[in-house]
Design a protein around this motif. Structure first.
Motif, PDB file in Angstrom:
ATOM      1  N   ARG A  63     -16.849   2.803  -1.910  1.00  0.00           N
ATOM      2  CA  ARG A  63     -17.791   1.719  -1.616  1.00  0.00           C
ATOM      3  C   ARG A  63     -17.069   0.465  -1.116  1.00  0.00           C
ATOM      4  N   LEU A  64     -15.902   0.172  -1.700  1.00  0.00           N
ATOM      5  CA  LEU A  64     -15.129  -0.972  -1.226  1.00  0.00           C
ATOM      6  C   LEU A  64     -14.745  -0.809   0.242  1.00  0.00           C
ATOM      7  N   ALA A  65     -14.422   0.411   0.627  1.00  0.00           N
ATOM      8  CA  ALA A  65     -13.986   0.672   2.000  1.00  0.00           C
ATOM      9  C   ALA A  65     -15.120   0.527   3.010  1.00  0.00           C
ATOM     10  N   GLN A  66     -16.365   0.487   2.537  1.00  0.00           N
ATOM     11  CA  GLN A  66     -17.505   0.342   3.442  1.00  0.00           C
ATOM     12  C   GLN A  66     -17.911  -1.117   3.639  1.00  0.00           C
ATOM     13  N   GLY A  67     -17.202  -2.056   3.001  1.00  0.00           N
ATOM     14  CA  GLY A  67     -17.553  -3.463   3.104  1.00  0.00           C
ATOM     15  C   GLY A  67     -16.515  -4.275   3.843  1.00  0.00           C
ATOM     16  N   LEU A  68     -16.371  -5.538   3.446  1.00  0.00           N
ATOM     17  CA  LEU A  68     -15.478  -6.455   4.147  1.00  0.00           C
ATOM     18  C   LEU A  68     -14.020  -6.014   4.087  1.00  0.00           C
ATOM     19  N   PRO A  89     -12.418   2.447   7.425  1.00  0.00           N
ATOM     20  CA  PRO A  89     -13.336   2.801   6.331  1.00  0.00           C
ATOM     21  C   PRO A  89     -12.793   3.817   5.339  1.00  0.00           C
ATOM     22  N   VAL A  90     -11.526   4.198   5.482  1.00  0.00           N
ATOM     23  CA  VAL A  90     -10.931   5.191   4.571  1.00  0.00           C
ATOM     24  C   VAL A  90     -10.135   4.458   3.499  1.00  0.00           C
ATOM     25  N   PRO A  91     -10.502   4.601   2.216  1.00  0.00           N
ATOM     26  CA  PRO A  91      -9.763   3.878   1.163  1.00  0.00           C
ATOM     27  C   PRO A  91      -8.360   4.419   0.987  1.00  0.00           C
ATOM     28  N   GLY A  92      -7.462   3.550   0.528  1.00  0.00           N
ATOM     29  CA  GLY A  92      -6.113   3.976   0.208  1.00  0.00           C
ATOM     30  C   GLY A  92      -6.097   4.842  -1.028  1.00  0.00           C
ATOM     31  N   PRO A  93      -5.025   5.605  -1.248  1.00  0.00           N
ATOM     32  CA  PRO A  93      -4.957   6.478  -2.423  1.00  0.00           C
ATOM     33  C   PRO A  93      -4.915   5.677  -3.718  1.00  0.00           C
ATOM     34  N   VAL A  94      -5.555   6.192  -4.745  1.00  0.00           N
ATOM     35  CA  VAL A  94      -5.517   5.570  -6.073  1.00  0.00           C
ATOM     36  C   VAL A  94      -4.241   6.012  -6.778  1.00  0.00           C
ATOM     37  N   ALA A  95      -3.504   5.052  -7.320  1.00  0.00           N
ATOM     38  CA  ALA A  95      -2.280   5.361  -8.077  1.00  0.00           C
ATOM     39  C   ALA A  95      -2.643   5.524  -9.551  1.00  0.00           C
ATOM     40  N   TRP A  96      -2.283   6.669 -10.130  1.00  0.00           N
ATOM     41  CA  TRP A  96      -2.581   6.939 -11.545  1.00  0.00           C
ATOM     42  C   TRP A  96      -1.271   6.949 -12.325  1.00  0.00           C
ATOM     43  N   PHE A  97      -1.134   6.027 -13.276  1.00  0.00           N
ATOM     44  CA  PHE A  97       0.024   5.981 -14.180  1.00  0.00           C
ATOM     45  C   PHE A  97      -0.437   6.516 -15.530  1.00  0.00           C
ATOM     46  N   SER A  98      -0.115   7.792 -15.796  1.00  0.00           N
ATOM     47  CA  SER A  98      -0.697   8.490 -16.948  1.00  0.00           C
ATOM     48  C   SER A  98       0.090   8.313 -18.235  1.00  0.00           C
ATOM     49  N   PRO A 124      -2.296   0.829   3.358  1.00  0.00           N
ATOM     50  CA  PRO A 124      -3.655   0.348   3.111  1.00  0.00           C
ATOM     51  C   PRO A 124      -3.680  -1.165   2.895  1.00  0.00           C
ATOM     52  N   GLY A 125      -4.753  -1.804   3.331  1.00  0.00           N
ATOM     53  CA  GLY A 125      -4.878  -3.247   3.146  1.00  0.00           C
ATOM     54  C   GLY A 125      -5.191  -3.623   1.719  1.00  0.00           C
ATOM     55  N   TRP A 126      -5.667  -2.642   0.953  1.00  0.00           N
ATOM     56  CA  TRP A 126      -5.951  -2.844  -0.470  1.00  0.00           C
ATOM     57  C   TRP A 126      -5.871  -1.474  -1.129  1.00  0.00           C
TER      58      TRP A 126
END
Length: 452
Positions: A63-68, A89-98, A124-126
Motif C-alpha cells: 500500500r505504501l508503494a501505491q502512494g507518494l 510502485p514495487v516496494p523494497g524487500p522487507v528485512a527480517w531480523f529473527s 529502494p527509496g524506502w
C-alpha cells in the motif's frame, strides 16, 4: 503544534516547471547525498508486544508503494538539468531480523539499519525492517530517504496506507534518459529557469562579500574508509495535558516549552556558541494539499539564551514568533540561491557542507505536531511510536561538525514524544551518557517525563 507559515508569503514562491520536476529543495537534498556520500533517512519505529503477521507487513508495504512514496528520481540528460520523479510502485524487500533482541538493546540495532540500502535514485527509496524482541514482541521500522519525503509527507503516506486510500499522484513511468523528448523537455525547463539563475548569481555575490572570511569544511579523504559511528538515541514520553499545563503556568505555548527544553539540553551538552547562546534551527512546513514535493520545507533560526529559557521562556516565544513572521514576509536566506543547485559540482557541494549546516554548533528541532492516529497502526495499534533521523556518520565527520543534536517532537493521542539523537566527541558517545543530560534538562523546565 507544527510550525507552518501562512500561505501568503514573499521569497518562497513555488518552483516553476513541470509537475514531475524535482523542486530545488529536493534537488539540493540529492546533490548533498551524492557529494557527501551520506544523507539522512527518516526512521519510524513501532513497538509491538507480540509478533506481527508477515502478510500484514507485506500488505502495508504494498500500500505504501501505491502512494507518494512509490517513486524514484531519474537524472536529467543535461549536466545542469533538474531531475524528475518517476513511478516506482514495487516496494523494497522487507528485512527480517529473527534473532530476539532485549528491549534495552533496541537503540543499538540502528547500526544494522545503517547497512540497509535506501537510495532515492537507485532504489529502494524506502523500506521496512522487522526486529524480533525477547518475550515475543517485535519492532517494525520504516526507513525513508529524506530526498523522497519529509516527515509530514511520510506521515500522510503512512495514514493513507493504513486506511487503504490509494491516491494516484500521476508519476510517469521511467523513460530512456537520453530520449529526444527528454532532452527537449529538460532544455525548455533550463531556459525557463534562467531568470532565477541570474538572480541567484547576484544573491550569491552579495553573500560572498559578507562571508569571505569563512573557512571550508576541512579534509575528508579518509571518511569513506572509516566505520560508522553509533549516534546515541534517547526517547522521552510526556503526558500532553501535563505539558500544556506547565507551558500555561509559564505563560507560553507548549511549542515554546519544548524549545526551551532543547536549549537547556544543548547548554548542558556544551553545544553553545562563544557567547553561550544556543543556535536553534527549526524546519517550517510549507506543504499544501496534493503536494508532490519530497521536502516542502523552509527553516528559521533562533539564538536562545539557555539561562533566560529556564527562568522566563517568554522571550524565546517572542523570538520564535518574530523569526516566523520574518520568514513569511521576507523568505529565508538560502532559497534565493536554490536555482544554482543544478550547476553546483559535487566538489563544491562538499566544501559548502559547513555553511549549509550552519556554524556555531546548530541544534535541530522539528516540531512535527499531532499525527493522525492511523500513523500508529501500520499492522494493528502499536505500543510506542518513535521518529528520528538516521544518518551514517564517521568519527572524523562528527569531529568536524562538533557532534550533532537533533530532537523531533510529535504527539499521538494524549502522549507527547521527543526523540533525542545526540553526540559530543569524547563526551557523549553512548545512550547511557546521553540520558542523564536529557533528565537534567527536563528537570530544569519542571517537565515530568519517562526517559528510555
Amino acid at each position: 503544534m507544527s510550525l507552518s507559515p501562512a500561505n501568503k508569503r514573499r521569497g518562497g514562491a513555488r518552483d516553476a516547471g513541470a509537475d514531475d520536476v524535482l523542486c530545488y529543495m529536493d534537488q539540493a537534498s540529492f546533490v548533498g547525498l551524492r557529494a557527501l556520500g551520506r544523507g539522512p533517512a527518516l526512521q519510524v519505529t513501532w513497538l509491538y508486544p507480540h509478533a506481527i503477521d508477515e502478510a500484514a507487513v507485506a500488505q502495508f508495504s504494498e500500500r505504501l508503494a501505491q502512494g507518494l512514496l512509490g517513486r524514484l528520481l531519474q537524472r536529467s540528460p543535461l549536466p545542469w538539468g533538474r531531475h524528475r520523479w518517476v513511478a516506482n510502485p514495487v516496494p523494497g524487500p522487507v528485512a527480517w531480523f529473527s534473532d530476539p533482541l532485549p528491549h534495552e538493546f533496541l537503540p543499538k540495532s540502528r547500526r544494522k539499519l545503517l547497512d540497509l540500502p535506501v537510495d532515492p535514485e537507485r532504489g529502494p527509496g524506502w523500506r521496512l525492517a522487522v526486529q524480533a524482541l525477547e518475550g515475543g514482541g517485535c519492532a517494525l521500522t520504516m526507513l525513508v530517504s529524506h530526498t523522497i519525503a519529509d516527515m509530514q509527507a511520510t506521515s500522510q503516506a503512512i495514514a493513507d496506507a493504513v486506511a487503504g486510500r490509494r491516491i494516484d499522484y500521476g508519476f510517469p513511468a521511467p523513460s530512456w534518459r537520453w530520449s529526444p523528448v527528454r532532452l527537449a523537455r529538460d532544455s525548455v525547463e533550463s531556459l525557463r529557469a534562467l531568470p532565477g539563475v541570474s538572480r541567484a548569481v547576484v544573491a550569491l555575490a552579495r553573500r560572498s562579500r559578507k562571508g569571505r572570511a569563512r573557512s571550508n569544511s576541512g579534509p575528508r579523504s579518509r571518511d569513506g574508509l572509516e566505520p560508522a559511528v553509533d549516534v546515541p538515541l534517547v526517547q522521552v514520553v510526556i503526558d500532553a495535558g501535563a505539558c500544556q499545563q506547565r507551558a500555561s503556568d509559564l505563560g507560553v505555548a507548549s511549542n515554546t516549552l519544548i524549545m526551551a527544553f532543547v536549549a537547556r539540553l544543548a547548554f548542558r551538552m556544551g553545544r553553545v556558541d562563544p557567547s553561550g547562546r544556543v543556535k536553534l534551527v527549526l524546519p517550517v512546513s510549507d506543504r499544501h494539499s496534493g503536494d508532490r514535493r519530497g521536502n516542502a520545507l523552509r527553516s528559521i533560526t533562533v539564538m536562545a539564551d539557555p539561562d533566560t529559557c529556564r527562568n522566563d521562556p517568554r522571550a524565546l516565544q517572542r523570538d520564535l514568533k518574530a523569526a516566523l513572521a520574518s520568514l513569511i514576509r521576507n523568505g529565508d536566506d538560502l532559497s534565493p540561491l536554490f536555482p544554482l543547485i543544478p550547476y553546483v559540482p559535487l566538489w563544491l557541494a562538499r566544501r559548502l557542507e559547513r555553511e549549509a549546516l550552519g556554524a556555531d554548533l546548530p541544534v535541530g528541532c522539528s516540531l512535527i505536531g499531532e499525527l493522525p492516529l492511523d500513523v500508529n497502526c501500520p499492522c494493528g495499534e502499536a505500543l510506542l511510536l518513535q521518529i528520528s533521523l538516521l544518518e551514517r556518520y564517521t568519527a572524523s565527520q562528527l569531529n568536524r561538525l562538533g557532534g550533532v543534536l537533533f530532537i523531533p517532537s510529535y504527539r499521538v493521542g494524549e502522549r507527547l514524544f521527543m526523540t533525542v539523537s545526540g553526540y559530543v566527541p569524547d563526551r557523549v558517545t553512548t545512550c547511557a551518557r546521553l540520558a542523564p543530560f536529557v533528565r537534567d534538562a527536563l528537570a530544569d523546565m519542571c517537565i515530568c517525563g519517562t526517559v528510555s
